[in-house]
Design an enzyme around this catalytic site. Structure first.
Site, short mmCIF file in Angstrom:
data_model
loop_
_atom_site.label_atom_id
_atom_site.label_comp_id
_atom_site.label_asym_id
_atom_site.label_seq_id
_atom_site.Cartn_x
_atom_site.Cartn_y
_atom_site.Cartn_z
N GLY A 176 0.97 -1.18 0.08
CA GLY A 176 0.07 0.07 0.04
C GLY A 176 0.84 1.14 0.10
N ALA A 177 0.81 2.03 -1.11
CA ALA A 177 1.50 3.34 -1.03
C ALA A 177 0.72 4.51 -0.62
CB ALA A 177 1.94 3.60 -2.55
N THR A 267 -2.82 -0.85 4.10
CA THR A 267 -3.95 -0.77 3.20
C THR A 267 -5.18 -0.34 3.45
OG1 THR A 267 -4.45 -3.01 3.53
CG2 THR A 267 -2.90 -2.84 1.69
N HIS A 441 10.90 37.73 3.91
CA HIS A 441 12.09 37.24 3.32
C HIS A 441 13.07 37.03 4.32
CE1 HIS A 441 14.49 36.58 -0.11
NE2 HIS A 441 15.46 37.36 0.30
P1 NAI Z 1 -4.40 4.63 2.50
O1 NAI Z 1 -5.99 4.60 2.24
O2 NAI Z 1 -3.67 5.86 2.60
O3 NAI Z 1 -3.55 3.76 1.48
C1 NAI Z 1 -3.95 2.28 1.45
C2 NAI Z 1 -3.20 1.91 -0.07
O4 NAI Z 1 -3.17 0.45 -0.07
C3 NAI Z 1 -3.84 2.47 -1.12
O5 NAI Z 1 -3.08 3.36 -2.12
C4 NAI Z 1 -4.57 1.29 -1.75
O6 NAI Z 1 -4.69 1.35 -3.26
C5 NAI Z 1 -3.36 0.37 -1.59
N1 NAI Z 1 -3.94 -1.09 -1.63
C6 NAI Z 1 -5.07 -1.59 -0.91
N2 NAI Z 1 -5.26 -3.05 -1.20
C7 NAI Z 1 -4.03 -3.44 -1.69
C8 NAI Z 1 -3.48 -4.58 -2.25
N3 NAI Z 1 -4.13 -5.91 -2.12
N4 NAI Z 1 -2.40 -4.75 -2.71
C9 NAI Z 1 -1.44 -3.55 -2.96
N5 NAI Z 1 -2.10 -2.40 -2.50
C10 NAI Z 1 -3.03 -2.32 -2.02
O7 NAI Z 1 -4.14 3.74 3.80
P2 NAI Z 1 -3.23 3.68 5.15
O8 NAI Z 1 -1.65 4.24 4.48
O9 NAI Z 1 -3.06 2.34 5.62
O10 NAI Z 1 -3.58 4.95 6.05
C11 NAI Z 1 -4.93 4.56 6.99
C12 NAI Z 1 -5.32 5.89 7.14
O11 NAI Z 1 -4.79 6.42 8.44
C13 NAI Z 1 -5.69 6.72 6.11
O12 NAI Z 1 -6.93 7.20 6.05
C14 NAI Z 1 -4.80 7.97 6.26
O13 NAI Z 1 -5.31 9.36 6.12
C15 NAI Z 1 -4.58 7.96 7.92
N6 NAI Z 1 -3.18 8.39 8.17
C16 NAI Z 1 -3.01 9.82 8.16
C17 NAI Z 1 -1.80 9.97 8.11
C18 NAI Z 1 -1.36 11.70 8.19
O14 NAI Z 1 -2.28 12.52 7.80
N7 NAI Z 1 -0.08 12.09 7.97
C19 NAI Z 1 -0.51 9.48 8.55
C20 NAI Z 1 -0.96 7.94 8.62
C21 NAI Z 1 -2.32 7.47 8.54
#
Ligand code: NAI
Length: 462
Positions: A176-177, A267, A441
């Site tokens: 998951g990227a 993911t 600046h």
């Molecule tokens: P995410 O929803 O950002 O990304 C998950 C990725 O996994 C997606 O690109 C998706 O296409 C991919 N994916 C899904 N199934 C897959 C598979 N079988 N094989 C390959 N790729 C697959 O989820 P993430 O990174 O786990 O984050 C979870 C939540 O936590 C998000 O809603 C995020 O906004 C929040 N979060 C926010 C942060 C911040 O604001 N800095 C930091 C960490 C998390």
């Protein structure tokens, strides 16, 4: 049995912030939290510890890459992993204690344990029943599982395990990227781990402005992260040495495998509502597991409210906080409101990536005529002085009215710079309003002004 005006279930950014505001507005408040410390996922095993590791590893990277260039000579630091984890835990500890202090200051009762709702207006914690005029579910979310991949938090980990690995792995596969994958992937890449990110879609960071996502990927590749895009992970198996991840390329259905010492599953997350007793109460849920609420955060049951990751919308700590504050106002008889059109998103890599409002893709789809003002950090003296000339600011404004519709920043302090645009958008500002505002600046924020200027007669330094 004790009685309160409001009982919150969950002391994460949604619950604890709302509780403080409700107490400030004169309500009697209790918060149910079963974790040893307050602050929820964000503070204990999410946003805050990951930021500590991102900071420490950024410093390490700077010492290796840039110190010599600045005339700082000497042996580059080595990593004491246990000590780095200790620093991270210390940062968490300072903040959880801070919330405990705020609870005492605001006379908020912490009901220690896991809560459930046996009947309307009642919350059960352990063997104790408590009464409340209003109950607020602020239970957050948990990592979603992936078929064929069993998390053991040692070899196959979620973000939770990735924050406490026993040692720095030589190799890591990130599934998951998205935000978690790229932040934690960056941490380990900087620590010397060979990181390969496998992503289902053909681009990283779904939903992000495509131009920014592309630039971001290029920068991450330069930093050593490898990407396999358009690949659906099918499953993972573990052995003594690590794990094997099987994936299928979506374009031609070919199968392949990857070996790694550690696999990070990132993911997405899903609402955490287990054990609350919502089913028995007949509380209406949405198909993707969120609790259905009205515009005032009330669920289908009168007096029962929900906020944050447990309801629809971006799973972001600050979205939960804002909903919490708005709900506290509503419960105190005032008016509370969240502007969902102006919620920033930030990825805390180096460079940081931040956005607010619409992407170019969304504007095209909606048929809105827009103009683009862009400015590269290479034209910003301050950014060059700190080796952060990569990236740019992009402002999208309405062609007819010049009103700002969105902003996308990849570059130094992007997560802080974005708020200038957030404030502007809250006031319905035009790009010209930003462009005519004096900016000190030399600051990174001059790049925001230059992008605003580029929406009009042109930037100066580009
Ligand atoms: P995410 O929803 O950002 O990304 C998950 C990725 O996994 C997606 O690109 C998706 O296409 C991919 N994916 C899904 N199934 C897959 C598979 N079988 N094989 C390959 N790729 C697959 O989820 P993430 O990174 O786990 O984050 C979870 C939540 O936590 C998000 O809603 C995020 O906004 C929040 N979060 C926010 C942060 C911040 O604001 N800095 C930091 C960490 C998390």
């Amino acid at each position: 049995m004790a009685s309160f005006d409001v009982i919150y279930i969950g002391a994460g950014p949604g619950g604890y912030v709302s509780a403080i505001r409700a107490a400030q507005l004169g309500l009697s408040v209790a918060v149910v939290e079963g974790r040893e410390t307050l602050g929820g996922t964000c503070l204990n095993i999410g946003c805050i510890p990951s930021k500590a590791l991102l900071h420490a590893t950024h410093m390490l990277h700077e010492s290796h890459e840039n110190f010599e260039k600045m005339g700082l000579i000497g042996a580059a630091p080595r990593v004491d992993w246990a000590k780095m984890l200790g620093y991270k835990q210390d940062v968490v500890g300072q903040n959880t204690k801070g919330i405990e202090f705020l609870f005492k200051k605001n006379k908020i009762t912490w009901l220690k344990g896991w809560g459930s709702i046996p009947a309307p207006g009642q919350v059960k914690v352990g063997d104790d029943l408590h009464d409340a005029k209003s109950i607020v579910i602020a239970t957050g979310s948990e990592p979603s599982s992936l078929p064929g991949v069993t998390v053991d938090e040692k070899i196959i980990v979620t973000s939770t395990g990735a924050l406490t690995l026993g040692k720095i792995p030589k190799t890591m596969v990130v599934i998951g990227a998205g935000v978690i994958g790229l932040e934690m992937g960056s941490v380990y890449a900087r620590l010397g781990t060979e990181v390969t990110v496998v992503e289902y879609l053909d681009a990283i960071t779904p939903g992000m402005d495509a131009e920014v996502a592309k630039a971001f990927q290029r920068i991450l590749v330069k930093q050593g992260l490898k990407f396999i895009l358009g690949a659906a992970v099918q499953g993972a198996t573990t052995s003594k040495k690590g794990a094997t991840v099987a994936y299928r390329a979506r374009k031609d259905n070919t199968d392949a495998t990857l070996e790694a010492e550690v696999v990070l599953v990132a993911t997405g997350r899903k609402p955490y509502t287990t054990g609350l007793g919502l089913e028995a109460l007949g509380v209406e849920m949405l198909p993707r597991g969120q609790i259905k609420t009205d515009a005032h955060f009330q669920t289908s049951m009168k007096g029962l409210y929900a906020i944050g990751d447990a309801i629809v919308g971006p799973m972001l700590a600050h979205k939960a906080e804002d909903e919490g504050m708005a709900l506290a106002e509503i419960l105190a008889g005032k008016s509370g409101h969240v502007n969902y059109g102006v919620i920033p998103g930030v990825i805390y890599t180096t460079p940081e990536v931040a956005n607010v409002g619409q992407t170019e893709e969304a504007l095209k789809e909606a048929g809105i005529a827009y103009k683009v003002g862009k400015f590269p950090f290479m034209g910003n003296a301050r950014a060059k002085a700190v080796f952060q000339g990569e990236g740019f600011v992009k402002i999208l404004a309405d062609t007819a009215t010049d009103r700002i519709l969105g902003a996308h920043i990849i570059g130094p302090m992007a997560g802080d710079l974005i708020h200038e645009v957030c404030v502007a958008m809250e006031f319905g500002a035009s790009a010209q309003d930003l462009a005519l505002t004096c900016h000190a600046h030399p600051t990174f924020s001059e790049a925001v002004r230059e992008a605003a200027l580029a929406c009009g007669d042109g930037a100066i330094h580009a």
